[in-house]
Design a protein around this motif. Sequence first.
Motif, mmCIF file in Angstrom:
data_model
loop_
_atom_site.group_PDB
_atom_site.id
_atom_site.type_symbol
_atom_site.label_atom_id
_atom_site.label_comp_id
_atom_site.label_asym_id
_atom_site.label_seq_id
_atom_site.Cartn_x
_atom_site.Cartn_y
_atom_site.Cartn_z
ATOM 1 N N ALA A 297 0.812 -1.216 0.000
ATOM 2 C CA ALA A 297 0.000 0.000 0.000
ATOM 3 C C ALA A 297 0.845 1.265 0.000
ATOM 4 N N THR A 298 2.136 1.168 0.301
ATOM 5 C CA THR A 298 2.991 2.359 0.377
ATOM 6 C C THR A 298 3.897 2.515 -0.844
ATOM 7 N N TYR A 299 3.978 1.495 -1.703
ATOM 8 C CA TYR A 299 4.921 1.563 -2.819
ATOM 9 C C TYR A 299 4.402 2.460 -3.934
ATOM 10 N N ARG A 300 5.325 3.117 -4.601
ATOM 11 C CA ARG A 300 5.042 3.717 -5.905
ATOM 12 C C ARG A 300 5.982 3.050 -6.904
ATOM 13 N N THR A 301 5.472 2.710 -8.067
ATOM 14 C CA THR A 301 6.214 1.894 -9.017
ATOM 15 C C THR A 301 6.256 2.585 -10.365
ATOM 16 N N LYS A 302 7.434 2.635 -10.961
ATOM 17 C CA LYS A 302 7.601 3.269 -12.266
ATOM 18 C C LYS A 302 6.940 2.426 -13.352
ATOM 19 N N ILE A 303 6.242 3.110 -14.251
ATOM 20 C CA ILE A 303 5.576 2.429 -15.356
ATOM 21 C C ILE A 303 6.626 2.044 -16.403
ATOM 22 N N PRO A 304 6.658 0.792 -16.837
ATOM 23 C CA PRO A 304 7.631 0.395 -17.876
ATOM 24 C C PRO A 304 7.431 1.188 -19.156
ATOM 25 N N THR A 305 8.529 1.528 -19.823
ATOM 26 C CA THR A 305 8.479 2.373 -21.020
ATOM 27 C C THR A 305 8.979 1.662 -22.268
ATOM 28 N N GLY A 306 9.099 0.367 -22.239
ATOM 29 C CA GLY A 306 9.571 -0.350 -23.409
ATOM 30 C C GLY A 306 11.002 -0.810 -23.248
ATOM 31 N N SER A 307 11.420 -1.661 -24.157
ATOM 32 C CA SER A 307 12.739 -2.280 -24.056
ATOM 33 C C SER A 307 13.848 -1.270 -24.309
ATOM 34 N N PRO A 308 14.729 -1.044 -23.330
ATOM 35 C CA PRO A 308 15.876 -0.152 -23.567
ATOM 36 C C PRO A 308 16.867 -0.742 -24.556
ATOM 37 N N ILE A 309 16.946 -2.062 -24.599
ATOM 38 C CA ILE A 309 17.865 -2.702 -25.540
ATOM 39 C C ILE A 309 17.414 -2.448 -26.974
ATOM 40 N N THR A 310 16.087 -2.433 -27.206
ATOM 41 C CA THR A 310 15.569 -2.123 -28.533
ATOM 42 C C THR A 310 15.962 -0.714 -28.956
ATOM 43 N N THR A 311 15.887 0.236 -28.013
ATOM 44 C CA THR A 311 16.278 1.609 -28.318
ATOM 45 C C THR A 311 17.754 1.694 -28.674
ATOM 46 N N ILE A 312 18.587 1.000 -27.916
ATOM 47 C CA ILE A 312 20.028 1.035 -28.179
ATOM 48 C C ILE A 312 20.330 0.450 -29.553
ATOM 49 N N ILE A 313 19.713 -0.686 -29.857
ATOM 50 C CA ILE A 313 19.953 -1.326 -31.149
ATOM 51 C C ILE A 313 19.465 -0.433 -32.286
ATOM 52 N N LYS A 314 18.295 0.193 -32.110
ATOM 53 C CA LYS A 314 17.755 1.042 -33.162
ATOM 54 C C LYS A 314 18.658 2.232 -33.444
ATOM 55 N N VAL A 315 19.176 2.860 -32.399
ATOM 56 C CA VAL A 315 20.056 4.024 -32.589
ATOM 57 C C VAL A 315 21.355 3.617 -33.281
ATOM 58 N N VAL A 316 21.933 2.510 -32.855
ATOM 59 C CA VAL A 316 23.198 2.061 -33.450
ATOM 60 C C VAL A 316 23.007 1.694 -34.913
ATOM 61 N N VAL A 317 21.936 0.942 -35.213
ATOM 62 C CA VAL A 317 21.676 0.545 -36.605
ATOM 63 C C VAL A 317 21.353 1.762 -37.461
ATOM 64 N N ALA A 318 20.570 2.694 -36.925
ATOM 65 C CA ALA A 318 20.246 3.912 -37.670
ATOM 66 C C ALA A 318 21.498 4.720 -37.974
ATOM 67 N N GLU A 319 22.404 4.775 -37.027
ATOM 68 C CA GLU A 319 23.654 5.515 -37.257
ATOM 69 C C GLU A 319 24.468 4.891 -38.374
ATOM 70 N N ILE A 320 24.516 3.567 -38.402
ATOM 71 C CA ILE A 320 25.289 2.874 -39.443
ATOM 72 C C ILE A 320 24.672 3.098 -40.818
ATOM 73 N N PHE A 321 23.357 2.892 -40.950
ATOM 74 C CA PHE A 321 22.706 3.043 -42.239
ATOM 75 C C PHE A 321 22.715 4.499 -42.719
ATOM 76 N N ASN A 322 22.450 5.430 -41.801
ATOM 77 C CA ASN A 322 22.418 6.831 -42.195
ATOM 78 C C ASN A 322 23.792 7.346 -42.581
ATOM 79 N N THR A 323 24.824 6.838 -41.908
ATOM 80 C CA THR A 323 26.179 7.229 -42.287
ATOM 81 C C THR A 323 26.513 6.737 -43.691
ATOM 82 N N CYS A 324 26.138 5.511 -43.979
ATOM 83 C CA CYS A 324 26.359 4.980 -45.336
ATOM 84 C C CYS A 324 25.560 5.771 -46.370
ATOM 85 N N LYS A 325 24.356 6.181 -46.005
ATOM 86 C CA LYS A 325 23.525 6.955 -46.929
ATOM 87 C C LYS A 325 24.132 8.312 -47.217
#
Length: 638
Positions: A297-325
Amino acid sequence: MSSQFSYMSRPFSSGLSIFPEPLNMTLSSTSLSTSNNILVIKSSITRDPTQAEKVMDGEQQLNTWEGHVDWRDRPAAKGRHGGMLAASFVLVVEMLENLAYLANASNLVLYLSKFMHFSPSSSANIVTNFMGTAFLLALLGGFLSDAFFSTYLIYLISASIELVTARGLLILAIQAHLPTLKPPACELGNFKNPCMEAGGGKAGMLFAGLYLVALGVGGIKGSLPPHGAEQFDENTPKGRKQRSSFFNYYVFSLSCGALIAVTFVVWIEDNKGWQWGFGISTASILISIPIFLLGSATYRTKIPTGSPITTIIKVVVAEIFNTCKLRNPSNAVMSMTTSPMSSSTEINKKQDSQSREIAPREAPTESLKFLNNAVIDNPFYSALECTVNEVEEVKIALRILPIFACTIMLNCCLAQLSTFSVQQAATMNTKLGSLKVPPASLPTFPVLFIMILAPTYNHIIIPFARRVTKTEMGITHLQRIGTGLFLSIVAMAVAALVEIKRKGVAAESGLINSSEPLGITFLWVALQYLFLGSADLFTLAGLMEFFFTEAPTSMRSISTALSWVSLAMGYYLSSVLVSLVNRITSSFGHHPWLFGNNLNHYHLERFYWLMCALSGLNFLHYLLWASRYKYRPTSPDI
């Protein structure tokens, strides 16, 4: 005149008596119209339910924690959820869980060597691999907390796994109780009845029980620390200070559980039987579950916001493809020769997107600027479109990784506390007057020191440092971690000197080939425990707070779990070093430094000197990264 006199006779507080009569009438009509407008607005709000709901929603947002819910998934209310009371339940639960875990881990190396007949080096490797796996699984709990579940739910899931863990402990208890499930008894050095290692089904039963325990421990370690830290308001100095105190007392709670484990439970295991020790561990875990639920009854809990690993992979892959472009000449020519229609269409799209944005998009920072290519107007694929915030979150995650890597060597040194140091003490005189102290109770010394140092650090050292430095933190996270790394160097040097003294006494007494206790007190080994215990306090608390506060909100659980991953990597590195040292030293035609059943034949002092040298190089490496690190800006409410 009478009317003017009567008007001027009104109280002076009205502020209208100093003006001529026509102006007074104008102001009066204005004030009346204003009051009428207010009445009109109020009545319109009353008549418009949608507007009333918006006002009520705004008031509700002011009274709730944004991005947090209670245990029933309702908005967490300020003044009702969170705070030190909620965090105190976490501290008690962690104390009980660590009691169950360390009661077995601290004495496990002796159980493996005496009852399962593994060699000291094999026993040490089994223990370090078991503890490393348990801590590594904390990463899974942190990932699930950030991505799909809350820390509250992850703990409850781990609590159900605790039932499996209880079965794992039950397996170990049954095996410890029944002689038929263990190798036959033998005597060290008796060639007529040589000791046989546990193998086949007996070894399978042993490892099945151990790694079921590791699975349950990992889930708890990955969810409890961030769950407790989430109870404090990071937007106020008071909340940040309370959160810093929580991490100090989290280590204090770990020490309380460890103290009971390495004294009472270890004594039970040595004198009453290992099955009783495993039983106490199981009961401790089961008691911790309802205690955690009492604080729901006393806890407050952070709402999950999605996979952080997915965000990391997306940024890294986007950087690679956009650099090539961007490097492709054909793409550059096409971007310069666009038609007026396509150009106007593109401008309209940009205007539409800008109109939808609440605030203009900020430019990425210059640090790790190679990732900035992930943010462009026309990405290689639409699925790879990244925001500036996502790129900055990945940059923060990458910046903390070198600090994480520098702490692995410290935890490799800490691994010696539950392996070779225990075996050293087992060869020495463990009596204190008429009391015989079990060797596995040696961690009592650093545990007691931590229990004294943690409150002292929180209530005396930190307030004094804040007054001197005139900063909110007083002592930075990186300064705490650096202090722990330096103390680990001193600890390894002390350990090497103590081992030289121990072997000298064995040689003088003619007990090199004997298993009889040496005429030297085990308190000499306690010196290295004190230094390593102090290093653990400074580093673990500082590292957990550093990862939690520096990491993006969407990655806090998995970042805090890196503290346990560092421990896991340290234990694995210890196993690798032992195997590597044995392989290298044996390749020159010499007896391996760390091989055999007799610790007196080991060159343990050389291994400790090697650890001291590696820790020194690691400390210099840490200073390089720490001097370049820039902390995230704190809240403007400081």
